[in-house]
Scaffold this motif. Structure first.
Motif, mmCIF file in Angstrom:
data_model
loop_
_atom_site.group_PDB
_atom_site.id
_atom_site.type_symbol
_atom_site.label_atom_id
_atom_site.label_comp_id
_atom_site.label_asym_id
_atom_site.label_seq_id
_atom_site.Cartn_x
_atom_site.Cartn_y
_atom_site.Cartn_z
ATOM 1 N N SER A 386 -30.830 46.592 -66.464
ATOM 2 C CA SER A 386 -30.160 47.816 -66.021
ATOM 3 C C SER A 386 -30.689 48.214 -64.643
ATOM 4 O O SER A 386 -31.902 48.287 -64.442
ATOM 5 C CB SER A 386 -30.429 48.942 -67.031
ATOM 6 N N PRO A 387 -29.806 48.480 -63.672
ATOM 7 C CA PRO A 387 -30.301 48.781 -62.320
ATOM 8 C C PRO A 387 -31.019 50.127 -62.210
ATOM 9 O O PRO A 387 -31.957 50.268 -61.434
ATOM 10 C CB PRO A 387 -29.033 48.762 -61.461
ATOM 11 N N LEU A 388 -30.570 51.134 -62.972
ATOM 12 C CA LEU A 388 -31.127 52.485 -62.821
ATOM 13 C C LEU A 388 -31.779 53.013 -64.095
ATOM 14 O O LEU A 388 -32.663 53.858 -64.042
ATOM 15 C CB LEU A 388 -30.011 53.485 -62.429
ATOM 16 N N PHE A 389 -31.299 52.545 -65.252
ATOM 17 C CA PHE A 389 -31.768 53.083 -66.534
ATOM 18 C C PHE A 389 -32.523 52.025 -67.336
ATOM 19 O O PHE A 389 -32.415 51.971 -68.561
ATOM 20 C CB PHE A 389 -30.589 53.636 -67.346
ATOM 21 N N PHE A 390 -33.241 51.132 -66.616
ATOM 22 C CA PHE A 390 -34.079 50.158 -67.323
ATOM 23 C C PHE A 390 -35.089 50.922 -68.178
ATOM 24 O O PHE A 390 -35.349 52.105 -67.950
ATOM 25 C CB PHE A 390 -34.780 49.212 -66.331
ATOM 26 N N THR A 391 -35.637 50.242 -69.131
ATOM 27 C CA THR A 391 -36.567 50.784 -70.164
ATOM 28 C C THR A 391 -35.857 51.593 -71.256
ATOM 29 O O THR A 391 -36.497 51.925 -72.245
ATOM 30 C CB THR A 391 -37.727 51.670 -69.616
ATOM 31 N N THR A 392 -34.580 51.935 -71.081
ATOM 32 C CA THR A 392 -33.968 52.864 -72.040
ATOM 33 C C THR A 392 -32.888 52.202 -72.908
ATOM 34 O O THR A 392 -32.315 51.175 -72.540
ATOM 35 C CB THR A 392 -33.290 54.047 -71.314
ATOM 36 N N ALA A 393 -32.598 52.881 -74.018
ATOM 37 C CA ALA A 393 -31.571 52.395 -74.937
ATOM 38 C C ALA A 393 -30.169 52.526 -74.326
ATOM 39 O O ALA A 393 -29.333 51.626 -74.485
ATOM 40 C CB ALA A 393 -31.651 53.166 -76.251
#
Ligand SMILES: Cc1cc2nc3c(=O)[nH]c(=O)nc-3n(C[C@H](O)[C@H](O)[C@H](O)COP(=O)(O)OP(=O)(O)OC[C@H]3O[C@@H](n4cnc5c(N)ncnc54)[C@H](O)[C@@H]3O)c2cc1C
Length: 415
Positions: A386-393
């Motif tokens: 994910s380009p902006l929301f990495f680490t998240t579900a």
């Protein structure tokens, strides 16, 4: 469902990303299946009933950037109650272990650190985020502790540019029934083969051949959503090999974050949604939430090298550490009120091998490299892409949808 011998699209992994991909392919006319190594949906999203009174998210719990989070409309559509109270992370801590004056000083120090990061990121030059700690600042160990919660890693192994790319809108909400419960419900209509571990993706022939614990499956296109550490460790292999993907996955390792929940006796004497932490001046510290949703429990959160050490110490180590630390803050009487209920060990989980990805210094660009399709037949999704929301579900879910759209574009008019 049982494994078919051939499909148009095989999706590897039934976490948020794989389920997002499966939803986006529904109604496309393409046959598909999601192959999941575990015996359940959700991957790193997993809600358990830790006791009759305590619902516990072992993995993701917060709908981060809730105003831009695609699981918010999904939750509403599926009839899940959303709690929009903002988290108490910045609030005054319960008890006397983190006095108000100290708290204000800590917040000033960490805000100044983030400001230096923002300024440095503007240059476009990458570096370890640790470089922007102010030498000698007494709050540095606790700023490091916050990094272990946010990145799963200490700042020496975290890319400045990657940290700067993450989009935090500051709205963090929750699902009362658990984020894991929501994601499992979201996945329920999707065709999934459980207990199906994929070990090899053989993509030299006309059709892609997948070796799995349930036999061979052939597919026209494959979407890979497994956590980066499984690609990096070659727990899942590609033939011909994909060295560029291997390098990208190694540049985006999963850090370590773990949670514990402790039953709390005489809970009414404690604040609902209370924040508990101390001015420990250490990186090796937990952070605690008292009575989430009013439940009779205290949840603890640990990250980085300390979390790995506690995982290595074996089952029960997070609970024992939490009880010691909380007794240090609130006095020994609380020991008899706390009882271990449940704890995670994500780095020891064979199908996760960590919590969420962070880019190593110099590797912020690896997210786009990992996300790029190969030969119009192999597609990659998962939180790390994910380009902006990495680490998240929700970042994972959106990436699955993105990969499914790439598949649809690649098949063009054929469906
Ligand atoms: C302790 C903790 C706290 C977190 N807190 C939050 C939070 O508050 N908010 C938030 O948004 N996110 C949070 N996260 C992160 C979030 O859970 C993940 O980013 C997200 O769930 C990842 O989804 P995914 O689909 O990319 O990967 P996964 O959920 O890991 O899904 C990948 C799936 O692939 C399967 N798999 C692996 N290998 C194979 C194989 N060889 N064959 C077949 N299947 C395979 C796995 O079993 C898994 O089900 C947290 C994570 C942890 C661990």
């Amino acid at each position: 469902m049982s494994l078919p011998s051939s499909v148009d699209v095989a999706i590897i992994g039934a976490g948020a990303a794989g389920l997002g991909a499966a939803h986006a392919l529904r109604g496309s006319g393409l046959s598909m299946i999601v192959l999941e190594a575990r015996d359940r949906l959700g991957g790193r999203a997993w809600t358990v009933q830790a006791s009759p009174e305590v619902t516990f998210d072992v993995g993701c719990g917060w709908l981060h950037s809730a105003d831009k989070n695609s699981f918010v409309p999904i939750a509403r559509q599926l009839g899940f109650a959303i709690n929009t109270d903002l988290p108490p992370w910045g609030d005054r801590a319960f008890g006397d272990a983190f006095p108000e004056v100290e708290r204000k000083e800590f917040i000033r120090a960490i805000d100044a650190f983030y400001e230096r990061l923002r300024e440095a990121a503007k240059t476009g030059e990458d570096a370890p985020a640790a470089r922007y700690l102010e030498p000698g600042n007494r709050w540095n160990p606790m700023i490091e502790a916050v990094s272990t919660y946010v990145n799963g890693s200490e700042l020496d192994r975290v890319s400045l540019l990657d940290m700067g790319a993450y989009e935090d809108t500051t709205f963090n909400w929750r699902v009362r029934a658990g984020y894991g419960t929501l994601i499992a419900a979201y996945g329920a209509p999707c065709p999934v083969a459980l207990n199906c571990n994929v070990t090899l993706v053989e993509h030299s022939g006309k059709r892609i051949r997948l070796e799995t614990s349930q036999g061979i499956l052939e597919a026209g296109k494959v979407i890979v959503t497994v956590p980066t550490n499984l690609i990096a460790d070659e727990a899942i292999c590609f033939s011909p090999a994909l060295p560029v993907k291997l390098d990208a996955a190694r540049g985006l390792p999963l850090g370590v974050d773990d949670k514990v929940t402790l039953a709390l006796e005489d809970a009414e004497a404690f604040p609902v949604e209370g924040h508990l932490r101390g001015a420990t001046m250490r990186t090796a510290m937990g952070t605690y939430l008292i009575r989430p949703f009013g439940q009779p429990c205290i949840d603890g959160f640990f990250g980085g090298r300390f979390a790995r050490e506690l995982e290595d110490a074996g089952d029960g180590a997070f609970a024992a550490q939490s009880i010691d630390e909380i007794a240090g803050f609130l006095g020994n009487d609380i020991r008899r009120k706390l009882k271990p209920l449940r704890e995670s060990r994500w780095a020891h989980d064979p199908f996760a091998r960590g919590s969420y990805s962070h880019a190593l210094p110099g590797h912020a660009g690896d997210r786009a490299v990992l996300a790029a399709p190969v030969d119009g037949r192999l597609f990659f999704a998962g939180e790390a892409t994910s380009p902006l929301f990495f680490t998240t579900a929700h970042g994972a879910r959106d990436s699955g949808e993105r990969a499914a759209k790439e598949v649809l574009a690649a098949v063009g008019g054929h469906n």
